[in-house]
Scaffold this motif. Structure first.
Motif, PDB file in Angstrom:
ATOM      1  N   ALA A  58      82.209  66.681  43.354  1.00 44.47           N
ATOM      2  CA  ALA A  58      81.703  66.281  41.945  1.00 44.47           C
ATOM      3  C   ALA A  58      80.552  65.399  41.809  1.00 44.47           C
ATOM      4  O   ALA A  58      79.717  65.263  42.977  1.00 44.47           O
ATOM      5  N   LYS A  59      79.937  65.073  40.925  1.00 42.20           N
ATOM      6  CA  LYS A  59      78.586  64.644  40.639  1.00 42.20           C
ATOM      7  C   LYS A  59      78.641  63.215  39.996  1.00 42.20           C
ATOM      8  O   LYS A  59      79.281  63.154  38.745  1.00 42.20           O
ATOM      9  N   LEU A  60      78.095  62.208  40.447  1.00 43.19           N
ATOM     10  CA  LEU A  60      78.032  60.831  39.734  1.00 43.19           C
ATOM     11  C   LEU A  60      76.410  60.668  39.475  1.00 43.19           C
ATOM     12  O   LEU A  60      75.630  60.749  40.360  1.00 43.19           O
ATOM     13  N   SER A  61      76.277  60.424  37.972  1.00 44.44           N
ATOM     14  CA  SER A  61      74.797  60.037  37.762  1.00 44.44           C
ATOM     15  C   SER A  61      74.879  58.540  37.281  1.00 44.44           C
ATOM     16  O   SER A  61      75.541  58.242  36.326  1.00 44.44           O
ATOM     17  N   VAL A  62      73.691  57.845  37.426  1.00 44.70           N
ATOM     18  CA  VAL A  62      73.278  56.970  36.924  1.00 44.70           C
ATOM     19  C   VAL A  62      72.198  56.948  35.995  1.00 44.70           C
ATOM     20  O   VAL A  62      71.270  57.507  36.485  1.00 44.70           O
ATOM     21  N   VAL A  63      72.376  56.379  34.741  1.00 45.03           N
ATOM     22  CA  VAL A  63      71.323  56.635  33.745  1.00 45.03           C
ATOM     23  C   VAL A  63      70.590  55.545  33.111  1.00 45.03           C
ATOM     24  O   VAL A  63      71.428  54.691  32.778  1.00 45.03           O
ATOM     25  N   GLY A  64      69.191  55.705  32.714  1.00 41.80           N
ATOM     26  CA  GLY A  64      68.860  54.474  32.099  1.00 41.80           C
ATOM     27  C   GLY A  64      67.295  54.427  31.960  1.00 41.80           C
ATOM     28  O   GLY A  64      66.811  54.754  33.020  1.00 41.80           O
ATOM     29  N   ILE A  65      66.717  54.269  30.835  1.00 47.13           N
ATOM     30  CA  ILE A  65      65.223  54.437  30.630  1.00 47.13           C
ATOM     31  C   ILE A  65      64.688  53.306  31.367  1.00 47.13           C
ATOM     32  O   ILE A  65      63.502  53.328  31.863  1.00 47.13           O
ATOM     33  N   GLY A  66      65.409  52.452  31.801  1.00 45.11           N
ATOM     34  CA  GLY A  66      64.635  51.175  32.324  1.00 45.11           C
ATOM     35  C   GLY A  66      64.264  51.455  33.872  1.00 45.11           C
ATOM     36  O   GLY A  66      63.569  50.776  34.370  1.00 45.11           O
ATOM     37  N   MET A  67      64.914  52.484  34.229  1.00 47.58           N
ATOM     38  CA  MET A  67      64.420  53.149  35.631  1.00 47.58           C
ATOM     39  C   MET A  67      63.117  53.401  35.997  1.00 47.58           C
ATOM     40  O   MET A  67      62.304  53.365  36.941  1.00 47.58           O
ATOM     41  N   ARG A  68      62.230  53.667  34.559  1.00 53.62           N
ATOM     42  CA  ARG A  68      60.854  54.135  34.835  1.00 53.62           C
ATOM     43  C   ARG A  68      60.219  52.869  35.192  1.00 53.62           C
ATOM     44  O   ARG A  68      59.196  52.894  35.882  1.00 53.62           O
ATOM     45  N   THR A  69      60.578  51.752  34.799  1.00 53.90           N
ATOM     46  CA  THR A  69      59.780  50.474  35.123  1.00 53.90           C
ATOM     47  C   THR A  69      60.475  49.629  36.236  1.00 53.90           C
ATOM     48  O   THR A  69      59.900  48.518  36.508  1.00 53.90           O
ATOM     49  N   HIS A  70      61.522  50.049  36.609  1.00 58.59           N
ATOM     50  CA  HIS A  70      62.284  48.929  37.686  1.00 58.59           C
ATOM     51  C   HIS A  70      62.633  49.828  38.956  1.00 58.59           C
ATOM     52  O   HIS A  70      62.673  51.199  38.764  1.00 58.59           O
ATOM     53  N   SER A  71      62.560  49.287  40.045  1.00 51.96           N
ATOM     54  CA  SER A  71      62.697  50.021  41.355  1.00 51.96           C
ATOM     55  C   SER A  71      64.000  49.229  41.881  1.00 51.96           C
ATOM     56  O   SER A  71      64.680  48.371  41.394  1.00 51.96           O
ATOM     57  N   GLY A  72      64.619  50.199  42.845  1.00 52.69           N
ATOM     58  CA  GLY A  72      65.673  49.473  43.561  1.00 52.69           C
ATOM     59  C   GLY A  72      67.117  49.714  43.112  1.00 52.69           C
ATOM     60  O   GLY A  72      68.116  49.896  43.633  1.00 52.69           O
ATOM     61  N   THR A  78      66.935  63.296  41.607  1.00 48.42           N
ATOM     62  CA  THR A  78      66.505  62.263  40.799  1.00 48.42           C
ATOM     63  C   THR A  78      65.680  62.729  39.532  1.00 48.42           C
ATOM     64  O   THR A  78      65.049  63.940  39.907  1.00 48.42           O
ATOM     65  N   SER A  79      65.654  62.113  38.522  1.00 48.41           N
ATOM     66  CA  SER A  79      64.771  62.299  37.411  1.00 48.41           C
ATOM     67  C   SER A  79      64.104  61.024  37.150  1.00 48.41           C
ATOM     68  O   SER A  79      64.462  59.962  37.560  1.00 48.41           O
ATOM     69  N   GLU A  80      63.082  61.125  36.269  1.00 45.83           N
ATOM     70  CA  GLU A  80      62.534  59.674  35.685  1.00 45.83           C
ATOM     71  C   GLU A  80      63.374  58.689  35.481  1.00 45.83           C
ATOM     72  O   GLU A  80      63.334  57.492  35.723  1.00 45.83           O
ATOM     73  N   ILE A  81      64.612  59.182  34.694  1.00 44.83           N
ATOM     74  CA  ILE A  81      65.558  58.217  34.275  1.00 44.83           C
ATOM     75  C   ILE A  81      66.956  58.175  34.801  1.00 44.83           C
ATOM     76  O   ILE A  81      68.074  57.871  34.097  1.00 44.83           O
ATOM     77  N   LYS A  82      67.327  59.068  35.816  1.00 39.17           N
ATOM     78  CA  LYS A  82      68.539  59.269  36.422  1.00 39.17           C
ATOM     79  C   LYS A  82      68.472  59.369  37.897  1.00 39.17           C
ATOM     80  O   LYS A  82      67.617  59.943  38.472  1.00 39.17           O
ATOM     81  N   ILE A  83      69.544  58.812  38.529  1.00 37.02           N
ATOM     82  CA  ILE A  83      69.646  59.198  39.941  1.00 37.02           C
ATOM     83  C   ILE A  83      71.339  59.767  40.036  1.00 37.02           C
ATOM     84  O   ILE A  83      72.243  59.210  39.866  1.00 37.02           O
ATOM     85  N   ALA A  84      71.285  60.978  40.721  1.00 30.44           N
ATOM     86  CA  ALA A  84      72.528  61.658  40.682  1.00 30.44           C
ATOM     87  C   ALA A  84      72.930  61.710  42.281  1.00 30.44           C
ATOM     88  O   ALA A  84      71.917  62.129  42.973  1.00 30.44           O
ATOM     89  N   VAL A  85      74.173  61.671  42.512  1.00 31.35           N
ATOM     90  CA  VAL A  85      74.597  61.900  43.807  1.00 31.35           C
ATOM     91  C   VAL A  85      75.701  63.042  43.823  1.00 31.35           C
ATOM     92  O   VAL A  85      76.655  62.865  43.168  1.00 31.35           O
ATOM     93  N   ILE A  86      75.973  63.970  44.682  1.00 25.84           N
ATOM     94  CA  ILE A  86      76.846  64.799  44.862  1.00 25.84           C
ATOM     95  C   ILE A  86      78.016  64.305  46.071  1.00 25.84           C
ATOM     96  O   ILE A  86      77.355  63.895  47.045  1.00 25.84           O
TER      97      ILE A  86
END
Ligand code: ADP
Ligand code: ASP
Ligand code: MG
Length: 404
Positions: free
Chosen positions: A340-354, A375-383
């Motif tokens: 399965a894939k879990l993704s966290v999404v948010g445009i704030g990721m462009r300007t925030h690290s961690g 990863t994309s600019e506004i998403k980190i996904a894990v399998i």
């Protein structure tokens, strides 16, 4: 006078009683002084049962015939809704996608809308009718019936709102709006008031099926703001629109989960230019959709390439990969489902690290192994293993403070 497009999903069309309630809501919207276009889905479960019927008469039904069949689900509810409005003393007319002027390409079962000729709808609205359009369908320029991919009534609504230059596009469903995670998976999930198109698009395409991702893509491309809300409540839902200043302050907006995934690994691929291209070109030519791709560090002139895809696509793949492996002289093909894939999404990721560090830490604390990362600019996904997905969603939801 405002023009409003309202889309009602399958559960809202689930039985005659609900259809009558939808009819009342459409009529009430018109009586408030608006021109109203309703877009309706098939009754919940009908599209699936039509697909099952098709499989009972043919193991590989022609896609043209599937579209002829599936389009009937929405044709049924559009006529029933129009009848229910008439019975309440209103004036309504139902239309198929074709009658509504929706012209698509010939890609049966997942056709793209090429153009919409809205004159017919506009003239009925002008005469005071509520126009009920069967969602999820269109016709090619040769008059062939097509459907727009699962969840495609969302696309019908957004595309009509754009073509009709509607003042409002409302997507009514069986939840109060778009939540920080599927509320059926994480009961603590909260309704989001405002979302940028891009966030909704990333969420929809990574498993938050509350909106069809193609519909959101269309809304973003043609700037069609819309609201997602509950069919039978009047509370405000979730507004989805162009990004505005301040939206970036929220780092993680939501979490998406996609089950029923599989992982494929091709071992010992010669590590020279052109080999990855031959593998993925063959996959593309077979119209198979794959997701996360990872290539290991090369050792002794060969490498392993892994990718994920849905179980459904894996079934369609047959022995294609075995043929490719043979033709390029790679090692073997390993197929593994239960992923399965879990993704966290948010445009704030462009300007925030961690964000990645926090996500990985939280999964580690739960003892959940990460198999792949993308990863994309506004998403980190894990399998991860599918059996861990509920726990992972709950832990992540809490770690990012989404339940507050
Ligand atoms: P409809 O038939 O109205 O189109 P769908 O079943 O397509 O409805 O979409 C609504 C469902 O989407 C909800 O019942 C919910 O379980 C699911 N869902 C998944 N992710 C989310 C989310 N982030 N927010 C709200 N609902 C979600
Ligand atoms: N009835 C179609 C489906 O189940 C389209 C829709 O509901 O939007 O996918
Ligand atoms: Mg839907």
């Amino acid at each position: 006078m405002s023009l409003i497009v309202q889309k009602y999903g399958g559960t809202s069309m689930g039985d005659p009683q609900r259809i009558k309630v939808v009819a009342e809501r459409l009529l009430q919207t018109q009586r408030q002084g608006n021109s109203v276009v309703g877009v309706v889905s098939a009754m919940s479960g009908v599209t699936d049962s039509l697909l099952r019927l098709a499989k009972e008469v043919s193991s590989k039904p022609l896609e043209r015939e599937l579209d002829m069949l599936l389009a009937t689900g929405e044709q049924t509810t559009s006529a029933l809704t129009a009848m229910a409005i008439e019975a309440l003393g209103g004036r309504a007319i139902s239309m198929t996608g074709a009658q509504a002027g929706i012209v698509t390409n010939t890609f049966y079962t997942k056709a793209k809308i090429n153009r919409i000729f809205p004159q017919q709808i506009l003239s009925f609205l002008h005469e005071g009718f509520i126009v009920i359009v069967a969602g999820f369908q269109g016709e090619t320029s040769e008059g062939e019936i097509t459907t727009l991919g699962r969840g495609g009534s969302d696309l019908t609504a957004i595309a009509l709102a754009s073509a009709l230059q509607a003042h409002e596009c409302q997507i009514f469903t069986d939840v109060d709006g778009v939540f920080t995670c599927d509320p059926r998976l994480v009961p603590q999930a909260k309704k989001i008031d405002l979302l940028a198109y891009e966030e909704m698009l990333e969420m929809a395409s990574s498993g938050s099926k509350v909106m069809q991702s193609r519909a959101v893509e269309f809304a973003k491309k043609f700037n069609v703001p819309f609201e997602v809300g509950h069919s039978f409540k009047t509370i405000p839902g979730t507004r989805v629109q162009e990004e505005s200043p301040g939206m970036e302050q929220v780092v993680v907006r939501g979490i998406s989960v996609e089950r029923n995934q599989a992982k494929v690994t091709i071992t010992n691929v010669p590590d020279h230019p052109g080999y990855a291209a031959s593998i993925f070109s063959a996959i593309a030519e077979a119209h198979l959709i794959i997701d996360v791709i990872v290539q290991d560090v090369s050792a002794y002139g060969t490498t392993n390439i892994s990718f994920t895809l849905s179980n459904e696509e894996l079934d369609k793949m047959g022995d294609l990969l075995e043929q490719i492996v043979q033709s390029i002289g790679a090692g073997e093909v390993r197929k593994e489902s239960g992923i399965a894939k879990l993704s966290v999404v948010g445009i704030g990721m462009r300007t925030h690290s961690g964000v990645a560090a926090k996500l990985f830490e939280c999964l580690a604390q739960g003892g959940i192994n990460i198999q792949m990362i993308s990863t994309s600019e506004i998403k980190i996904a894990v399998i991860i293993d599918e059996k861990n997905i509920q726990q992972a969603a709950e832990l992540t939801h809490q770690a990012f403070g989404l339940d507050q």
